[in-house]
Structures are given as structure tokens and as C-alpha cells.
Design a protein around this motif. Structure first.
Motif, PDB file in Angstrom:
ATOM      1  N   SER A 215       0.812  -1.219   0.000  1.00  0.00           N
ATOM      2  CA  SER A 215       0.000   0.000   0.000  1.00  0.00           C
ATOM      3  C   SER A 215       0.845   1.268   0.000  1.00  0.00           C
ATOM      4  O   SER A 215       0.369   2.347  -0.353  1.00  0.00           O
ATOM      5  N   ASN A 216       2.116   1.151   0.398  1.00  0.00           N
ATOM      6  CA  ASN A 216       2.990   2.325   0.446  1.00  0.00           C
ATOM      7  C   ASN A 216       3.660   2.618  -0.895  1.00  0.00           C
ATOM      8  O   ASN A 216       4.278   3.669  -1.058  1.00  0.00           O
ATOM      9  N   PHE A 217       3.546   1.674  -1.827  1.00  0.00           N
ATOM     10  CA  PHE A 217       4.193   1.885  -3.121  1.00  0.00           C
ATOM     11  C   PHE A 217       3.364   2.825  -3.982  1.00  0.00           C
ATOM     12  O   PHE A 217       2.144   2.708  -4.061  1.00  0.00           O
ATOM     13  N   ARG A 218       4.039   3.760  -4.625  1.00  0.00           N
ATOM     14  CA  ARG A 218       3.370   4.706  -5.508  1.00  0.00           C
ATOM     15  C   ARG A 218       4.062   4.699  -6.869  1.00  0.00           C
ATOM     16  O   ARG A 218       5.277   4.934  -6.953  1.00  0.00           O
ATOM     17  N   THR A 219       3.304   4.412  -7.901  1.00  0.00           N
ATOM     18  CA  THR A 219       3.895   4.421  -9.243  1.00  0.00           C
ATOM     19  C   THR A 219       4.363   5.814  -9.633  1.00  0.00           C
ATOM     20  O   THR A 219       5.195   5.974 -10.523  1.00  0.00           O
ATOM     21  N   SER A 220       3.828   6.821  -8.968  1.00  0.00           N
ATOM     22  CA  SER A 220       4.185   8.205  -9.295  1.00  0.00           C
ATOM     23  C   SER A 220       5.446   8.674  -8.577  1.00  0.00           C
ATOM     24  O   SER A 220       5.885   9.808  -8.778  1.00  0.00           O
ATOM     25  N   SER A 221       6.037   7.820  -7.743  1.00  0.00           N
ATOM     26  CA  SER A 221       7.244   8.223  -7.015  1.00  0.00           C
ATOM     27  C   SER A 221       8.344   8.617  -7.999  1.00  0.00           C
ATOM     28  O   SER A 221       8.659   7.871  -8.925  1.00  0.00           O
ATOM     29  N   GLY A 222       8.900   9.780  -7.791  1.00  0.00           N
ATOM     30  CA  GLY A 222       9.964  10.260  -8.668  1.00  0.00           C
ATOM     31  C   GLY A 222       9.471  10.993  -9.898  1.00  0.00           C
ATOM     32  O   GLY A 222      10.275  11.561 -10.647  1.00  0.00           O
ATOM     33  N   ALA A 223       8.152  10.988 -10.129  1.00  0.00           N
ATOM     34  CA  ALA A 223       7.611  11.628 -11.333  1.00  0.00           C
ATOM     35  C   ALA A 223       7.887  13.129 -11.353  1.00  0.00           C
ATOM     36  O   ALA A 223       8.216  13.701 -12.394  1.00  0.00           O
ATOM     37  N   LYS A 224       7.766  13.771 -10.190  1.00  0.00           N
ATOM     38  CA  LYS A 224       7.986  15.213 -10.121  1.00  0.00           C
ATOM     39  C   LYS A 224       9.429  15.556 -10.471  1.00  0.00           C
ATOM     40  O   LYS A 224       9.701  16.492 -11.232  1.00  0.00           O
ATOM     41  N   GLN A 225      10.365  14.772  -9.913  1.00  0.00           N
ATOM     42  CA  GLN A 225      11.779  15.000 -10.205  1.00  0.00           C
ATOM     43  C   GLN A 225      12.077  14.737 -11.685  1.00  0.00           C
ATOM     44  O   GLN A 225      12.874  15.443 -12.304  1.00  0.00           O
ATOM     45  N   MET A 226      11.434  13.700 -12.237  1.00  0.00           N
ATOM     46  CA  MET A 226      11.649  13.380 -13.645  1.00  0.00           C
ATOM     47  C   MET A 226      11.156  14.511 -14.541  1.00  0.00           C
ATOM     48  O   MET A 226      11.820  14.892 -15.512  1.00  0.00           O
ATOM     49  N   GLU A 227      10.003  15.055 -14.213  1.00  0.00           N
ATOM     50  CA  GLU A 227       9.459  16.150 -15.011  1.00  0.00           C
ATOM     51  C   GLU A 227      10.371  17.373 -14.968  1.00  0.00           C
ATOM     52  O   GLU A 227      10.549  18.073 -15.972  1.00  0.00           O
ATOM     53  N   THR A 228      10.959  17.625 -13.795  1.00  0.00           N
ATOM     54  CA  THR A 228      11.887  18.752 -13.665  1.00  0.00           C
ATOM     55  C   THR A 228      13.091  18.560 -14.572  1.00  0.00           C
ATOM     56  O   THR A 228      13.532  19.488 -15.265  1.00  0.00           O
ATOM     57  N   TRP A 229      13.615  17.336 -14.580  1.00  0.00           N
ATOM     58  CA  TRP A 229      14.780  17.053 -15.427  1.00  0.00           C
ATOM     59  C   TRP A 229      14.419  17.124 -16.908  1.00  0.00           C
ATOM     60  O   TRP A 229      15.173  17.662 -17.718  1.00  0.00           O
ATOM     61  N   LEU A 230      13.257  16.605 -17.272  1.00  0.00           N
ATOM     62  CA  LEU A 230      12.850  16.625 -18.674  1.00  0.00           C
ATOM     63  C   LEU A 230      12.709  18.054 -19.189  1.00  0.00           C
ATOM     64  O   LEU A 230      13.046  18.346 -20.338  1.00  0.00           O
ATOM     65  N   LYS A 231      12.215  18.951 -18.356  1.00  0.00           N
ATOM     66  CA  LYS A 231      12.099  20.346 -18.771  1.00  0.00           C
ATOM     67  C   LYS A 231      13.474  20.955 -19.024  1.00  0.00           C
ATOM     68  O   LYS A 231      13.647  21.801 -19.903  1.00  0.00           O
ATOM     69  N   HIS A 232      14.448  20.498 -18.228  1.00  0.00           N
ATOM     70  CA  HIS A 232      15.815  20.992 -18.403  1.00  0.00           C
ATOM     71  C   HIS A 232      16.485  20.323 -19.597  1.00  0.00           C
ATOM     72  O   HIS A 232      17.225  20.960 -20.352  1.00  0.00           O
ATOM     73  N   TYR A 233      16.201  19.018 -19.764  1.00  0.00           N
ATOM     74  CA  TYR A 233      16.905  18.228 -20.775  1.00  0.00           C
ATOM     75  C   TYR A 233      16.341  18.413 -22.172  1.00  0.00           C
ATOM     76  O   TYR A 233      17.061  18.737 -23.112  1.00  0.00           O
ATOM     77  N   ILE A 234      15.041  18.216 -22.320  1.00  0.00           N
ATOM     78  CA  ILE A 234      14.517  18.184 -23.683  1.00  0.00           C
ATOM     79  C   ILE A 234      13.040  18.549 -23.725  1.00  0.00           C
ATOM     80  O   ILE A 234      12.289  18.287 -22.799  1.00  0.00           O
TER      81      ILE A 234
END
Length: 272
Positions: A215-234
């Protein structure tokens, strides 16, 4: 061991040493001095299966010891494409290409000229997305062959259902344990049992896919950080789709024209 079985193992071993995928080794240049890398080894979970042993460690047991039990946890063989990657990045890119077919002349773009006649390896999404590919089956089959050769004394010779291979009932996984079993016994009648474990929540911790039951697992974990990097990367996301296609297309067609249109730094950024 019969001569026929020995011949079969030798034949499969030799076939598997033939490179299935075209290697694409590049150098980042002055950024990383003399460092070189194979792009196919830097595509995260999209990378085709490869064995990595930089320390050149031997799988043999220590002198005076023998292996009397072993447990392996192996990922399923390569799929055509993961469902999440397909739905969020690749399918929108394919739709973009389809819409641009009559209005964009790719032949005038040197790096993208191949898109004029390029077609996707995904021809039937319902039958291919998240499904084991033929090379994925070969990967699992070959894993079984290697294990049977590495631990011949552990292989049962009579019917014994305590000898098991477990697999989850995920669409991309169900055929992998069957392929491993086929490899373990070189295509002959298998001795043992393939056990398919449900992905439902009911088994609790007695599962191969705890992400479904925790129940503690979230598929969205890290999504916010990934979006931040994607905006910087490409930007836009279609560039990310082309880099993902590099790996997925290689699995099916043994090579991909998308390899050569990105710089080494861009590939390392994609991996990050």
C-alpha cells in the motif's frame, strides 16, 4: 549426457554468441576523456539484456566447495514495448508522424531522412504492447541453457515437482518461465513445474510483484523530479520517444536508425 543433447547445447551456445543486436559504441569526446560506451547498455530498462562483469568474476564456487542449492531472480525477456512508454511517449510520436506524412518532407533533413520510409515495429498494439518478443523468448531460453550447464548436478533426472520456476501472471512474464524451463531441459520433456503467481492484492507478501500488494508503493514516485529534469533536458516529448524507440526497435529488428541522430551527451542525459 547423450551425444545428441551435448550437440544441442553446443549448437545453441554457438548461436547465442552471434551478436543479435548491432553494437553502437560511441565516445563523449573531451567531456569524459577516453570513456566509450555502447548506447544499448545505457537505455535503462529499455536496454536489451546483456551480461555485465567488469570485474571478470568467475561463477565457479570457491575451491573445496560445491553448490547444493541456488536461487535466481530473473527479469522477464525483452518485450516489444512497455505499456507505459508506449502510451505516454511512443504512441503520440507515431501519431505525430502519421499526421505529418502529407505535409512534412523528411528527405531534406539529413539526420531524419530515414523517416520518409520508416515504419514502426509496433504493428498491432493489442498483441504486442507489454508482450514478450521472440528475442525475449530467446533470452529466457538461453538463460535456462546457461543455468543447466553451470549447475548440472542440480538438474533433476526424474519427475520432481519440487523443482520449480515461478513467474508472475503479467502479460510480459508468463511465457518467460516456460522459455527458461525449455532451455533448462534443452527442449526435451521438462522435469519439474512452472508456477504462475497471481498479481492480485490478496497474496500479500507472497508475490513476485509486491508493487501490487504494498500500500505504500506509488507508481508516481519520482515523477515530479523526472518532469523537472525533462524540462531541463529536452522538449518536446517526441524527442524522448525517438530515444526510447532506439532500444525497443533494436530488440525487434536488431538495429535502429534512431541510434545515430543523438549526441553521446544526449544519450547519457536520456539515461539519467
Amino acid at each position: 549426457m547423450s551425444s545428441v543433447l551435448l550437440l544441442l547445447i553446443a549448437f545453441i551456445s554457438k548461436v547465442y554468441t552471434i551478436p543479435i543486436y548491432n553494437s553502437w559504441t560511441i565516445s563523449p569526446g573531451s567531456t569524459y576523456d577516453s570513456y566509450k560506451f555502447n548506447v544499448l547498455h545505457h537505455l535503462t530498462a529499455i536496454s536489451p539484456y546483456f551480461q555485465y562483469n567488469s570485474e571478470e568474476l568467475s561463477p565457479d564456487s570457491s575451491e573445496g566447495c560445491r553448490v547444493d542449492k541456488t536461487v535466481y531472480q530473473i527479469c522477464h525477456g525483452s518485450v516489444y514495448v512497455n505499456d507505459n512508454d508506449y502510451e505516454l511517449t511512443i504512441e503520440p510520436f507515431l501519431q505525430l508522424l502519421k499526421n505529418a506524412a502529407d505535409s512534412v518532407d523528411f528527405s531534406n533533413a539529413e539526420d531524419l531522412a530515414f523517416l520518409t520510409h520508416w515504419t514502426s515495429h509496433i504493428t498491432n498494439s493489442e498483441q504486442q504492447v507489454a508482450k514478450l518478443s521472440k528475442f525475449g523468448y530467446l533470452e529466457a531460453f538461453s538463460a535456462g541453457i546457461r543455468l543447466s550447464c553451470r549447475y548440472p548436478d542440480l538438474m533433476p533426472v526424474t519427475k520432481n515437482e519440487s523443482f520449480k520456476v515461478w513467474g508472475s501472471d503479467a502479460s510480459g512474464t508468463r511465457r518467460s518461465p516456460d522459455a527458461i524451463f525449455a532451455g533448462l531441459f534443452s527442449g526435451h520433456e521438462t522435469i519439474g513445474k512452472v508456477v504462475i503467481i497471481s498479481e492480485d492484492r490478496d497474496p500479500g507478501a507472497n508475490t513476485l510483484t509486491p508493487t501490487k500488494t504494498c500500500s505504500n508503493f506509488r507508481t508516481s514516485s519520482g515523477a515530479k523530479q523526472m518532469e523537472t529534469w525533462l524540462k531541463h533536458y529536452i522538449s518536446p516529448i517526441h524527442v524522448l520517444a525517438m530515444q526510447a524507440l532506439c532500444g525497443y526497435e533494436t530488440i525487434i529488428r536488431s538495429s535502429s536508425r534512431f541510434h545515430g541522430i543523438f549526441t553521446p551527451e544526449e544519450w547519457l542525459s536520456f539515461e539519467y
